[in-house]
Scaffold this active site. Structure first.
Site, short mmCIF file in Angstrom:
data_model
loop_
_atom_site.label_atom_id
_atom_site.label_comp_id
_atom_site.label_asym_id
_atom_site.label_seq_id
_atom_site.Cartn_x
_atom_site.Cartn_y
_atom_site.Cartn_z
N PHE A 1 0.81 -1.22 0.00
CA PHE A 1 0.00 0.00 0.00
C PHE A 1 0.84 1.27 0.00
O PHE A 1 0.35 2.35 -0.33
CB PHE A 1 -0.93 0.02 1.23
CG PHE A 1 -0.23 0.43 2.51
CD1 PHE A 1 -0.03 1.79 2.79
CD2 PHE A 1 0.26 -0.50 3.40
CE1 PHE A 1 0.65 2.17 3.95
CE2 PHE A 1 0.93 -0.12 4.56
CZ PHE A 1 1.12 1.22 4.83
N LYS B 1 -1.15 -6.45 -9.70
CA LYS B 1 -2.14 -6.63 -8.63
C LYS B 1 -1.83 -5.56 -7.59
O LYS B 1 -0.95 -5.71 -6.75
CB LYS B 1 -2.00 -8.04 -8.04
CG LYS B 1 -3.25 -8.61 -7.40
CD LYS B 1 -3.71 -7.89 -6.16
CE LYS B 1 -2.91 -8.17 -4.93
NZ LYS B 1 -3.29 -7.25 -3.80
N GLU C 1 -5.05 -3.84 -2.21
CA GLU C 1 -6.49 -3.59 -2.10
C GLU C 1 -6.79 -2.36 -1.25
O GLU C 1 -7.90 -1.83 -1.27
CB GLU C 1 -7.21 -4.83 -1.55
CG GLU C 1 -6.87 -5.23 -0.11
CD GLU C 1 -5.59 -6.04 0.02
OE1 GLU C 1 -4.68 -5.91 -0.84
OE2 GLU C 1 -5.49 -6.80 1.01
N SER D 1 5.03 -7.09 3.35
CA SER D 1 5.58 -7.43 4.67
C SER D 1 6.35 -8.75 4.61
O SER D 1 6.11 -9.58 3.72
CB SER D 1 4.45 -7.52 5.68
OG SER D 1 3.52 -8.49 5.24
N CYS E 1 9.76 1.62 3.46
CA CYS E 1 10.58 0.46 3.82
C CYS E 1 12.02 0.88 4.07
O CYS E 1 12.82 0.09 4.56
CB CYS E 1 10.51 -0.59 2.75
SG CYS E 1 11.24 -0.05 1.22
N GLU F 1 9.11 -4.19 13.17
CA GLU F 1 8.86 -3.14 12.17
C GLU F 1 7.60 -2.39 12.60
O GLU F 1 6.52 -2.98 12.68
CB GLU F 1 8.66 -3.72 10.77
CG GLU F 1 8.39 -2.63 9.75
CD GLU F 1 8.18 -3.15 8.33
OE1 GLU F 1 7.49 -4.15 8.14
OE2 GLU F 1 8.71 -2.50 7.40
P1 NAD Z 1 1.27 -6.70 2.97
O1 NAD Z 1 2.25 -7.81 3.08
O2 NAD Z 1 0.14 -6.66 3.93
O3 NAD Z 1 0.58 -6.72 1.52
C1 NAD Z 1 1.36 -6.76 0.34
C2 NAD Z 1 0.57 -7.47 -0.76
O4 NAD Z 1 0.33 -8.82 -0.37
C3 NAD Z 1 -0.80 -6.85 -1.03
O5 NAD Z 1 -0.98 -6.78 -2.42
C4 NAD Z 1 -1.78 -7.80 -0.37
O6 NAD Z 1 -2.98 -7.88 -1.08
C5 NAD Z 1 -1.06 -9.13 -0.38
N1 NAD Z 1 -1.33 -9.94 0.80
C6 NAD Z 1 -1.54 -9.50 2.08
N2 NAD Z 1 -1.71 -10.54 2.92
C7 NAD Z 1 -1.59 -11.65 2.17
C8 NAD Z 1 -1.67 -13.05 2.48
N3 NAD Z 1 -1.89 -13.48 3.71
N4 NAD Z 1 -1.51 -13.92 1.47
C9 NAD Z 1 -1.29 -13.50 0.22
N5 NAD Z 1 -1.20 -12.20 -0.14
C10 NAD Z 1 -1.37 -11.28 0.83
O7 NAD Z 1 2.10 -5.35 2.99
P2 NAD Z 1 1.56 -3.85 3.09
O8 NAD Z 1 1.06 -3.62 4.46
O9 NAD Z 1 0.68 -3.56 1.95
O10 NAD Z 1 2.91 -3.04 2.86
C11 NAD Z 1 3.79 -2.67 3.89
C12 NAD Z 1 4.94 -3.63 3.98
O11 NAD Z 1 5.65 -3.65 2.76
C13 NAD Z 1 5.95 -3.22 5.05
O12 NAD Z 1 6.37 -4.36 5.74
C14 NAD Z 1 7.11 -2.64 4.24
O13 NAD Z 1 8.36 -2.70 4.85
C15 NAD Z 1 7.05 -3.50 3.02
N6 NAD Z 1 7.70 -2.85 1.89
C16 NAD Z 1 8.92 -3.31 1.53
C17 NAD Z 1 9.60 -2.71 0.50
C18 NAD Z 1 10.97 -3.18 0.10
O14 NAD Z 1 11.48 -2.71 -0.90
N7 NAD Z 1 11.58 -4.10 0.83
C19 NAD Z 1 9.03 -1.62 -0.18
C20 NAD Z 1 7.78 -1.18 0.21
C21 NAD Z 1 7.11 -1.80 1.26
#
Ligand code: NAD
Length: 490
Positions: free
Chosen positions: A150, A174, A177, A227, A282, A383
């Protein structure tokens, strides 16, 4: 009634096959502004089929022609950046200036991907034996998909999509959401560049859509950002299904401040790193480690800089920090702050419970600073993904590096110093993929890969630049015999 977003499949806007929908909420107001399909395997099936059908003609389109569409994308983003930034701010919460900055990063990736005719070149060896030549060429994989978080609704899809399609793949985006409106608008605007149908598709949804991507036999490559627990799951499931996966995960980044860098510029850069995008980056600084005896001044100045940040609705011109993404996120952040206090840290600035006039239902957390944080405590190890900075004091650079290297994440690590020797030691010994020296957010430019180590990355090839080209292509090695005596027919 709120509108439900559509998917973009095979050049058409189509309703999801699923019935469940989720609310998209403006985190500054707490109001639902849109609905998004919750996800459906049938949508992924349709997108994967459309991409597969589009692929043969697309891969046979010369790279020089494929990149013409990328030039079009760049122009569309530039021309419509005000509108796109506004949508991003309203669904994500970050400030308008931060949304605009994302667009610049997206465009830089498009520009680098326009170099694909060169980046995709192979190698050629003539006469490896008499009349025999050998060479290596890079070919696209078929269809690739990216699954996005997000926090950067605009930039992150562009870490992947321009490279994938310029290399001759079809692609499925994708979006998260939580922030699906920005990419939807970008796709609407991209219709004007008239990419062949099926080359670029977008499917909304959450876990169900992700699982369908992970299972689908027509999607051989997956790029993920999110994450760490989900990154691990995506990497494990995707690779078990024989796919190529690059999965970027969470982070816990520290900035080391040496005694010689205890100045106003250092303070300003650190405060921007910790509190920019409400700490939801991140690469944001989550911990400051001061080295040496005289840490009082920097601690005091960091509190002053944090206190001066104006928190509020991101579309307002003087606002420097928006809300966090959800109510649950705010609760998690506030619980972690309390746990830090319970574990003995000194709360120097408390952003909990702030109320913003006219935005009382928004998910705001003000800048927060905890001092003397115990490296064994939950708040140090977790985090937070919010505007919370922990401060830790050590005596030597060696101790600081040890502390950072014991962190399970390895996204980035920064040092502030005027000493080349200290900087060099830090760069050499610290276990993190992106290192900053006198830099607060060590974000690689588009022409460098976005590195990331340990629990911050699963896979081999990272996003952006040459790594993206390698990720979205496979090498073919060809040996040819054109021995003159044997094959000469002219
Ligand atoms: P998230 O893991 O909740 O969601 C990321 C994606 O995974 C979304 O598209 C979501 O629909 C999907 N998703 C969520 N739960 C899922 C599940 N149980 N099974 C399958 N798919 C699932 O992450 P977020 O809250 O949207 O983003 C924040 C996180 O992203 C933070 O931890 C941040 O550090 C990380 N991030 C990392 C980088 C990097 O370059 N390392 C960059 C940006 C963000």
């Amino acid at each position: 009634m709120t509108t439900v977003l559509k998917n973009f499949i095979n050049g058409e806007w189509v309703c999801s096959k699923g019935k469940d929908v989720l609310d998209v909420v403006n985190p500054a107001t707490g109001n639902s502004i849109m609905q998004v399909p919750a996800g459906n395997a049938g949508d992924i099936e349709d997108a994967a089929k459309a991409a597969r059908e589009a692929w043969p003609a697309w891969r046979n389109t010369p790279a020089t022609q494929r990149i013409q569409y990328l030039f079009g994308m760049k122009q569309v983003l530039e021309k419509n950046s005000d509108e796109i930034a506004g949508i991003c701010t309203n669904e994500n919460g970050k400030t308008y200036a931060e949304s605009k900055a994302e667009i610049v990063r997206a465009i830089e990736n498009i520009e680098v991907a326009c170099g694909i005719p060169t980046l995709i070149q192979g190698d050629f060896s003539e006469d490896i034996a008499r009349g025999v030549d050998e060479f290596i060429i890079r070919q696209p994989l078929g269809t690739a998909a990216c699954i996005c978080p997000f926090n950067f609704p605009i930039m992150i899809p562009f870490w992947f999509m321009p490279y994938a399609i310029a290399c001759g793949n079809a692609f499925i985006v994708k979006p998260s959401e939580k922030v699906p409106m920005t990419m939807t608008r970008i796709f609407e605007l991209f219709e004007s560049i008239q990419l062949p149908k099926g080359v670029l598709n977008m499917v909304h949804g959450g876990k169900e859509s992700v699982d369908a991507i992970l299972q689908h036999p027509l999607i051989p490559a997956i790029s993920f950002v999110g994450s760490t627990p989900v990154a691990k799951y995506v990497y494990k499931t995707g690779t078990a299904n024989g796919k190529r996966v690059q999965a970027q995960g969470g982070a816990k980044n520290a900035i080391v401040v040496m005694p010689d860098a205890n100045d106003d510029t250092t303070v300003k850069i650190i405060a921007d790193s910790a509190f920019g995008c409400a700490g939801q980056r991140c690469l944001a600084a989550s911990v400051v480690v001061t080295v040496g005896k005289d840490a009082e001044k920097i601690t005091k100045n960091l509190v002053m800089a944090a206190r001066s940040k104006k928190t509020g609705y991101g579309m307002l011109a003087d606002v420097e920090m928006g809300p966090v993404i959800t109510k649950e996120s705010r609760e998690k952040i506030e619980t972690l702050i309390q746990s830090g206090i319970d574990d003995g840290a000194d709360l120097l600035l408390d952003g909990r419970g702030i109320k913003i006039e006219d935005y009382e239902k928004g998910y705001f957390v003000g800048p927060t600073i905890l001092d003397n944080v115990n490296p064994e405590s939950l708040i140090y190890k977790t985090e937070i993904f919010g505007p919370v900075l922990s401060i830790v004091h050590v005596d030597t650079l060696d101790e600081a590096i040890d502390l950072l290297n014991n962190n399970k994440y390895g996204n980035s690590a920064c040092i502030f110093t005027h000493s080349g020797a200290a900087a060099r030691k830090f760069r050499h010994e610290t276990l993190a993929g992106n290192i900053g020296v006198n830099i607060g957010i060590a974000a690689p430019m588009a022409f460098f890969p976005f590195s990331g180590w340990k629990e911050s990355f699963f896979g081999d090839l990272h996003a952006q630049s040459s790594h993206a080209v390698e990720f979205y292509t496979q090498t073919k090695v060809v040996i040819e015999r054109w021995n003159e005596e044997w094959t000469r027919k002219f």
